[in-house]
Design an enzyme around this catalytic site. Structure first.
Site, PDB file in Angstrom:
ATOM      1  N   ASP A  64       0.834  -1.194   0.000  1.00 28.80           N
ATOM      2  CA  ASP A  64       0.000   0.000   0.000  1.00 28.80           C
ATOM      3  C   ASP A  64       0.875   1.252   0.000  1.00 28.80           C
ATOM      4  O   ASP A  64       1.679   1.457   0.910  1.00 28.80           O
ATOM      5  CB  ASP A  64      -0.891  -0.037   1.242  1.00 28.80           C
ATOM      6  CG  ASP A  64      -1.814   1.155   1.303  1.00 28.80           C
ATOM      7  OD1 ASP A  64      -2.699   1.234   0.442  1.00 28.80           O
ATOM      8  OD2 ASP A  64      -1.628   2.015   2.166  1.00 28.80           O
ATOM      9  N   THR A  97      -3.348   5.550  -3.920  1.00 30.16           N
ATOM     10  CA  THR A  97      -2.234   6.336  -3.381  1.00 30.16           C
ATOM     11  C   THR A  97      -0.968   6.179  -4.220  1.00 30.16           C
ATOM     12  O   THR A  97      -0.277   7.163  -4.488  1.00 30.16           O
ATOM     13  CB  THR A  97      -1.927   5.927  -1.933  1.00 30.16           C
ATOM     14  OG1 THR A  97      -1.778   4.514  -1.882  1.00 30.16           O
ATOM     15  CG2 THR A  97      -3.046   6.342  -1.015  1.00 30.16           C
ATOM     16  N   THR A  98      -0.690   4.949  -4.626  1.00 35.18           N
ATOM     17  CA  THR A  98       0.513   4.738  -5.438  1.00 35.18           C
ATOM     18  C   THR A  98       0.388   5.505  -6.745  1.00 35.18           C
ATOM     19  O   THR A  98       1.331   6.192  -7.180  1.00 35.18           O
ATOM     20  CB  THR A  98       0.710   3.233  -5.729  1.00 35.18           C
ATOM     21  OG1 THR A  98       0.558   2.510  -4.514  1.00 35.18           O
ATOM     22  CG2 THR A  98       2.074   2.965  -6.311  1.00 35.18           C
ATOM     23  N   ASP A 389      -9.018   0.067   1.562  1.00 33.71           N
ATOM     24  CA  ASP A 389      -8.980   0.521   0.169  1.00 33.71           C
ATOM     25  C   ASP A 389     -10.280   0.147  -0.544  1.00 33.71           C
ATOM     26  O   ASP A 389     -10.869   0.956  -1.254  1.00 33.71           O
ATOM     27  CB  ASP A 389      -7.805  -0.122  -0.588  1.00 33.71           C
ATOM     28  CG  ASP A 389      -6.475   0.527  -0.226  1.00 33.71           C
ATOM     29  OD1 ASP A 389      -6.482   1.465   0.598  1.00 33.71           O
ATOM     30  OD2 ASP A 389      -5.441   0.101  -0.762  1.00 33.71           O
TER      31      ASP A 389
HETATM   32  P1  ADP Z   1      -2.967   2.265  -5.857  1.00 39.38           P
HETATM   33  O1  ADP Z   1      -2.281   2.508  -4.552  1.00 39.38           O
HETATM   34  O2  ADP Z   1      -2.686   3.363  -6.841  1.00 39.38           O
HETATM   35  O3  ADP Z   1      -4.412   1.932  -5.730  1.00 39.38           O
HETATM   36  P2  ADP Z   1      -2.667  -0.499  -6.582  1.00 39.38           P
HETATM   37  O4  ADP Z   1      -1.480  -1.316  -6.237  1.00 39.38           O
HETATM   38  O5  ADP Z   1      -3.937  -0.757  -5.861  1.00 39.38           O
HETATM   39  O6  ADP Z   1      -2.223   1.001  -6.469  1.00 39.38           O
HETATM   40  O7  ADP Z   1      -2.904  -0.669  -8.145  1.00 39.38           O
HETATM   41  C1  ADP Z   1      -3.900   0.025  -8.840  1.00 39.38           C
HETATM   42  C2  ADP Z   1      -3.727  -0.174 -10.310  1.00 39.38           C
HETATM   43  O8  ADP Z   1      -3.888  -1.547 -10.650  1.00 39.38           O
HETATM   44  C3  ADP Z   1      -4.784   0.579 -11.094  1.00 39.38           C
HETATM   45  O9  ADP Z   1      -4.176   1.246 -12.162  1.00 39.38           O
HETATM   46  C4  ADP Z   1      -5.716  -0.511 -11.566  1.00 39.38           C
HETATM   47  O10 ADP Z   1      -6.342  -0.184 -12.781  1.00 39.38           O
HETATM   48  C5  ADP Z   1      -4.794  -1.676 -11.721  1.00 39.38           C
HETATM   49  N1  ADP Z   1      -5.476  -2.971 -11.633  1.00 39.38           N
HETATM   50  C6  ADP Z   1      -6.183  -3.469 -10.606  1.00 39.38           C
HETATM   51  N2  ADP Z   1      -6.639  -4.709 -10.887  1.00 39.38           N
HETATM   52  C7  ADP Z   1      -6.210  -5.007 -12.128  1.00 39.38           C
HETATM   53  C8  ADP Z   1      -6.317  -6.146 -12.988  1.00 39.38           C
HETATM   54  N3  ADP Z   1      -6.997  -7.234 -12.611  1.00 39.38           N
HETATM   55  N4  ADP Z   1      -5.714  -6.085 -14.181  1.00 39.38           N
HETATM   56  C9  ADP Z   1      -5.032  -4.990 -14.538  1.00 39.38           C
HETATM   57  N5  ADP Z   1      -4.871  -3.900 -13.787  1.00 39.38           N
HETATM   58  C10 ADP Z   1      -5.448  -3.897 -12.598  1.00 39.38           C
HETATM   59 MG    MG Z   2      -5.378   0.306  -4.899  1.00 43.27          MG
END
Ligand code: ADP
Ligand code: MG
Length: 541
Positions: A64, A97-98, A389
């Site tokens: 996270d 957040t990322t 989240d």
């Molecule tokens: P953040 O802290 O930004 O939420 P995450 O590690 O949760 O970071 O990743 C979010 C990213 O992962 C988003 O760009 C989302 O579209 C992408 N994402 C989530 N699930 C999938 C999936 N099954 N296939 C492709 N991309 C995904």
């Molecule tokens: Mg996320």
């Protein structure tokens, strides 16, 4: 540097260091890049985890962004701004957040190239701002509507937020999150995160996690003779201790004879007895106290048939007040029956060997608890973040009523539109707007890399797909290591994650670019900066 140093001596205390103009900007950009690069590889369901060890040797393993940044204990002011950015994103939308930090890092990094070409920061900032406003517009254009009670769609949102986290339990946990939120929303958009509480208890495993229709407190009843189950509870919430105050130092009591001692003890007993009498007079049968409860007071309460728990968190007291309708009482003096809240079913139950108090059937039913179970502290902590989240993502979807496809598909589409828009702007701002579009493409690029795909090839393939409007849902299918229509695959996200990330990342990039002077007092000498070889301090720059 020499003229800087001579200026330092004119008005800054000895030992202060000052960086101006390009040096200051370069250093800030370096830090922003280092911080955002550090968390970039955690992006997406196949992102990597980071293990953080603090000074005490405590370990946090997390994926996270906000948590990692917080635990990194960044000292540099620019690093701190990025930590704040992640926190804002977390507070506002609860997810993404990322993404926000990666975009901010990208914007600052692109700006560096412009500075090399002697383009003034104010022009870059102007272009970025135009781009971010347009981007928000485009995200809205490509978004689709969702109704507040579309269970399947909200479930898809929760699942996307959780993919790659909580492993094989993500499906069950998504269901719990959506059920919980639908229970408290009842078709309304007025939702607050504190209506859904997470209470974790070590033991069992993730599959034992349950949704409780009410509030659960990890507290045991203070006295063994107090009732352990109460029907039609009348609840008193009190913030002060049910104890006799320690005498202040200046008012020390001189006790010279056994009689005096006895009188003093009698008086203490009397004070506690009066407290309990006042409580009993209201008709309360459950006391929830934020502070301690004296042994003797516990005894009197038990004799009066009143159940009590103590040292309850302030936030829980506040939630209980809203759920049960109780007033929060600071002093027992004028407490009356009107101050009490109610709940139809209160009981204490052993979970993993510890008593927990369940408060169900509250007059305001819009409060639920997820009782999170798991086999280790690490797992519980990371799962709680994942649940948070998902809760944030679902609530934000309900509030905005809009969603976009995931996997970088919305970023690709918005980037394409921005590039077209840039051409209509012309001038040097055009360059900044194009750079902004390229920064958005970092998201699909990073997702592609995490799936073992070639980043450039993937972007090119996605751009081609997006030429045809019926393919605007195409993004990186991280799980299957290919590109796919993510909307058809029902991998979707709330729009607010995107718009909030873009807007606040732009603001932070702007702040960083506007700084052209760093003045550091001597005390900063010992501080080190992250991401720099050997943790070089400002003195060595
Ligand atoms: P953040 O802290 O930004 O939420 P995450 O590690 O949760 O970071 O990743 C979010 C990213 O992962 C988003 O760009 C989302 O579209 C992408 N994402 C989530 N699930 C999938 C999936 N099954 N296939 C492709 N991309 C995904
Ligand atoms: Mg996320």
């Amino acid at each position: 540097m020499n003229d800087n140093q001579s200026q330092n001596t004119t008005f800054l205390p000895e030992g202060s260091k000052r960086e101006r103009g390009k040096d200051a900007q370069r250093m800030n950009i370096l830090v922003a890049k280092a911080v955002s690069n550090a968390i970039k590889t955690t992006l997406g369901p196949r992102g990597m985890d980071k293990m953080l060890v603090d000074e005490m040797g405590d370990v946090t393993i997390s994926n996270d962004g906000a948590t990692i940044l917080k635990e990194m204990a960044i000292e540099h002011p620019i690093g701190k701004m990025l930590v704040e950015l992640a926190k804002t994103q977390d507070d506002e939308v609860g997810d993404g957040t990322t993404t926000a930090v990666v975009i901010a890092g990208g914007l600052v990094s692109k700006a560096e190239n412009f500075l090399d070409e002697s383009i003034h920061p104010s022009i870059i900032i102007k272009g970025y701002k135009m781009a971010s406003e347009k981007a928000v517009e485009y995200f809205n254009e490509i978004s689709e509507k969702v109704s507040v009670d579309d269970r399947q769609l909200l479930l898809d949102i929760a699942k996307t937020s959780m993919t790659g986290k909580a492993a094989e339990n993500s499906s069950a946990l998504s269901n719990i999150v959506v059920d919980g939120i639908l229970k408290i929303s009842k078709g309304s958009k007025e939702l607050e995160k504190d209506q859904i509480k997470i209470e974790q208890k070590i033991g069992g495993n993730l599959a034992d996690t349950k949704l409780i229709d009410g509030i659960v407190l990890d507290k045991e009843i203070v006295h063994p003779e107090m009732p352990r189950a109460i029907k039609n509870a009348k609840i008193l919430l009190v913030t002060s201790a049910l104890e006799v105050k320690e005498p202040e130092t200046e008012a020390k009591i001189q006790i010279t004879s056994p009689d005096q001692l006895q009188a003093f003890i009698d008086q203490e007993e009397q004070t506690l007895k009066t407290m309990v009498d006042r409580i009993q007079a209201t008709g309360a049968n459950l006391v929830i106290c934020q502070k301690g409860i004296d042994d003797l007071a516990q005894h009197y309460l038990a004799k009066a048939g009143i159940t009590a728990i103590r040292r309850v968190r302030e936030t829980d007291i506040e939630t209980l007040a809203k759920a049960t309708g109780a007033k929060i009482i600071n002093r027992l003096k004028n407490v009356t029956a009107k101050d009490l809240g109610t709940a139809s079913n209160v009981y204490s139950k052993k979970i993993a060997g510890d008593d927990m108090l369940f408060i169900e059937g509250c007059p305001n039913p819009n409060y639920v608890t997820i009782l999170l179970r798991g086999s280790s502290e690490q797992l519980l902590a990371e799962t709680e973040r994942t649940l948070n989240d998902a809760i944030g993502a679902v609530i934000s979807t309900i509030k905005s009523g809009k969603f976009v496809a995931a996997g970088g598909s919305s970023e690709i589409e918005v980037a394409l539109r921005l590039k077209n828009f840039a051409k209509t702007v012309g001038g040097r701002e055009q360059l900044a707007i194009e750079a902004f579009a390229e920064v958005l493409e970092i998201i699909p690029k990073t997702l592609a890399e995490s799936a073992g795909l070639d980043a450039i090839d993937t972007i090119v393939a996605l751009r081609t797909k997006h030429q045809d409007q019926s393919n605007k849902g195409y993004g990186v299918d991280v799980i299957n290591s290919t590109i796919a229509d993510m909307k058809k695959k029902r991998v979707i996200e709330p729009i607010a994650i995107k718009t909030q990330a873009v807007l606040s990342a732009t603001e932070v990039a702007e702040m960083i670019l506007r700084i052209d002077d760093i003045i550091a007092g001597q005390s900063s000498k010992s501080k080190t900066m992250p991401g720099m070889p050997g943790g070089a301090g400002m003195d060595e720059m």
